[in-house]
Design a protein around this motif. Structure first.
Motif: not given
Length: 657
Positions: A383, A386, A425-429, A432, A474, A478
């Motif tokens: 994180r 990122s 595309e993984d940042i908001n998965s 993650f 959500s 994290s």
């Protein structure tokens, strides 16, 4: 701890006592002290008992005084003394001193909501004749197992799947969706099991069976919602300490001696230190040590033994030991495993049993609820990285991860960046934190046969898991999302099952887990993240709270999760041969083709690589263990064939008859 089983006929036929007997005989390892059967028309229960509380009066299945309620129960209710007093004040009279009878009358008073007041670990079924229904429940964390299946004429449940398979109308077939999930997450997502149409009641769920219909609901949920509590470190530490001491004291309630596992890590050291410093119970500890020094923690174990003055017993585990007991291990796990770590735990529980102990205290759960795994550090670093993906400095923090994995530490920064990659595309998965691990595990699917790959083509394990996430997921930080995924997936599906209940109960030993007291779990979910992991210092609050009873060297030692030797346990690279006949048998081209799950050419290539000493990575080790354990399950529990190892458990061999 015990084994339970039951049959509920939906076709008005009476339950067969002979079938119940065959089911409970298969679970004799879970309860060797006694067994019992009770039938009432279309409902029948069976029980195999490991006597721990009220040795004389706790026989099961047990009935209420009016005969309207019957129960078969596997587990322990640690607050049964307090609940008994509560019920007595309401006029209930007790015939025994067992926690089983307390559950009966808690249900009589509160109905299915009774589980909200239980502090313990359980799987039980209650036949309510007035309501013409059967109520089943499983503990909050999934410590005790409960599996079931339905046929056109009946509902059948048990502690283990092998008991279901004693009945002729229960189909034996692999669930390929579950296999796909297992080769992603290390275990199937409940309610699926490795076997088609055989299900497990998920943790923290209850069920009512009535008129052939099932009603299933979740009665307890984890909540990591951010809170606004402004409390000092000392305040948080004081409450954690008090909760852990009380949780440990409750779990020492037994009419038999209680031992403790002592790995040399922080968690088992904490539980052992609490027993020594805050109870009058004798402290007998048990450890596993390894010939291979890469896995051995005996130095730290000896330090705690000296610190606490325990009566200590040790079992030494070699490559050959793991390979020798592995068929028995898989007979008990009832699902494929991707690591050999359950095998030494099986040997350790045998040591406990051989020393006349029925109960052990262990430190499971601390890493999940208090932020102990390197996975949580990894999430934090990724994180941080990122936010500046082009930084050349931030990825260097990856070197701080997994110091015990030598091959990973030897890799270049470029390799580490690629392995722990962060795609946009993984940042908001929602996944993650776990994507690198799951992607590594998913690479094992290259060994599946073409037919299996084709049948799995439309199945997406991540989508399956996403459907099970809570609505508020959500909104959680994290770090807490990562904790949730570990706590609801890997912990009950692998740690508490394949490494926990199944290995201990395979030798008639009950494990107890102070860190998984639901009060501790709920409290831990509220702890600020900075107190769980201070910088990259994991389980910071736990270390601080118990600093006066744990040596500095144990508190400050590098995190080393429990691991065991893998590929070398089955294949001797010096002799370039399998160590055991069953390995050759199950990995042969003919047997692989016959079972149809794996590509023989790919598997033979892997075996050759291991024989030549070139298989040094995690992927190759997991692949061999996963393929071999799957083949063992198919051979034993689907095809009913004995394995040519000479190590088949006599009780389980009944399944092959």
């Amino acid at each position: 701890m015990c084994g339970i089983a039951g049959i509920i006929q939906s076709d008005r036929h009476t339950v067969s006592q002979a079938e119940l007997q065959s089911m409970i005989d298969m679970l004799s390892h879970r309860g060797p002290d006694a067994s019992g059967i009770k039938t009432c028309g279309t409902v029948g229960f069976a029980h195999s008992r490991l006597s721990i509380v009220d040795l004389a009066g706790g026989a099961q299945p047990m009935q209420s005084a009016d005969g309207m309620l019957s129960i078969t129960f596997n587990g322990e209710i640690y607050n049964h003394i307090e609940l008994r007093a509560q019920l007595a004040s309401r006029g209930y009279q007790f015939q025994t001193h067992s926690d089983t009878e307390v559950i009966l009358y808690m249900y009589a008073e509160y109905g299915p909501d009774c589980v909200q007041q239980l502090n313990g670990q359980w799987a039980f079924a209650i036949h309510d004749e007035r309501q013409q229904q059967v109520f089943l429940s499983r503990d909050r964390m999934g410590i005790r197992p409960l599996v079931y299946t339905q046929t056109p004429s009946r509902f059948i449940f048990a502690s283990e799947i092998k008991a279901l398979f004693t009945l002729p109308d229960v189909e034996r077939k692999t669930d390929l969706t579950a296999l796909n999930q297992l080769f992603t997450f290390w275990s199937p997502l409940p309610p699926r099991t490795f076997f088609a149409n055989v299900f497990e009641l998920p943790p923290a769920h209850s069920m009512i069976v009535k008129n052939g219909q099932l009603k299933i609901w979740q009665y307890w949920k984890l909540d990591y919602s951010p809170n606004e509590e402004t409390r000092s470190l000392d305040d948080w530490a004081e409450e954690l300490r008090a909760l852990l001491i009380h949780a440990t004291q409750l779990r020492l309630r037994a009419d038999v001696n209680v031992g403790a596992y002592l790995s040399g890590g922080l968690d088992s050291s904490v539980t052992s230190a609490i027993i020594r410093n805050y109870t009058n119970a004798p402290l007998n500890t048990f450890s596993v040590v390894f010939n291979d020094k890469e896995y051995d923690e005996s130095r730290y174990q000896q330090e705690m033994i000296q610190e606490l003055g325990t009566e200590h017993q040790t079992v030494c585990c070699s490559y050959e030991d793991i390979g020798r007991v592995f068929p028995q291990v898989i007979q008990h796990t009832e699902k494929p495993v991707l690591r050999t770590a359950p095998a030494p735990m099986f040997l350790l529980s045998k040591l406990v049993h051989d020393n006349q102990f029925k109960v052990v205290m262990t430190g499971e759960g601390a890493d999940e609820i208090l932020g102990g795994y390197d996975l949580f550090k990894e999430t934090k670093i990724r994180r941080f990285w990122s936010r500046q993906p082009d930084s050349k400095i931030r990825p260097l923090l990856l070197k701080r991860l997994y110091p015990y994995i030598k091959n990973l530490q030897a890799q270049s920064p470029a390799y580490l960046k690629a392995f722990f990659n962060i795609r946009p595309e993984d940042i908001n998965s929602p996944f993650f934190s776990h994507l690198p691990r799951w992607e590594l595990t998913s690479k094992l699917k290259t060994f599946f046969s073409n037919d299996v790959k084709q049948q799995m083509i439309d199945n997406d394990p991540l989508s399956d898991f996403s459907d099970q996430l809570p609505e508020q997921f959500s909104k959680w930080p994290s770090f807490c999302q990562a904790q949730f995924l570990e706590t609801v997936n890997l912990m009950p599906g692998y740690i508490l099952s394949s490494q926990g209940d199944r290995m201990a109960m395979g030798n008639s030993v009950e494990g107890r887990f102070p860190f998984l007291d639901y009060r501790v779990v709920e409290f831990a979910a509220r702890i600020p993240i900075r107190f769980k992991m201070n910088g990259l210092n994991e389980k910071y609050l736990l270390k601080y709270a118990l600093r006066d009873v744990i040596p500095e060297s144990i508190r400050q030692r590098p995190k080393q999760p429990y691991r065991a030797p893998e590929a070398h346990s089955f294949i001797d690279t010096k002799k370039q041969a399998a160590r055991f006949e069953y390995v050759d048998q199950l990995l042969s081209t003919n047997k692989l083709q016959e079972n149809g799950l794996f590509n023989p050419t790919s598997v033979q290539r892997l075996v050759k690589k291991i024989e030549q000493g070139r298989a040094i990575g995690t992927r190759d080790n997991m692949a061999l263990v996963g393929i071999l354990s799957t083949q063992l399950l198919v051979e034993h529990m689907i095809d009913k064939q004995p394995i040519a190892s000479g190590n088949n458990d006599p009780a389980i061999m009944k399944l092959l008859a």
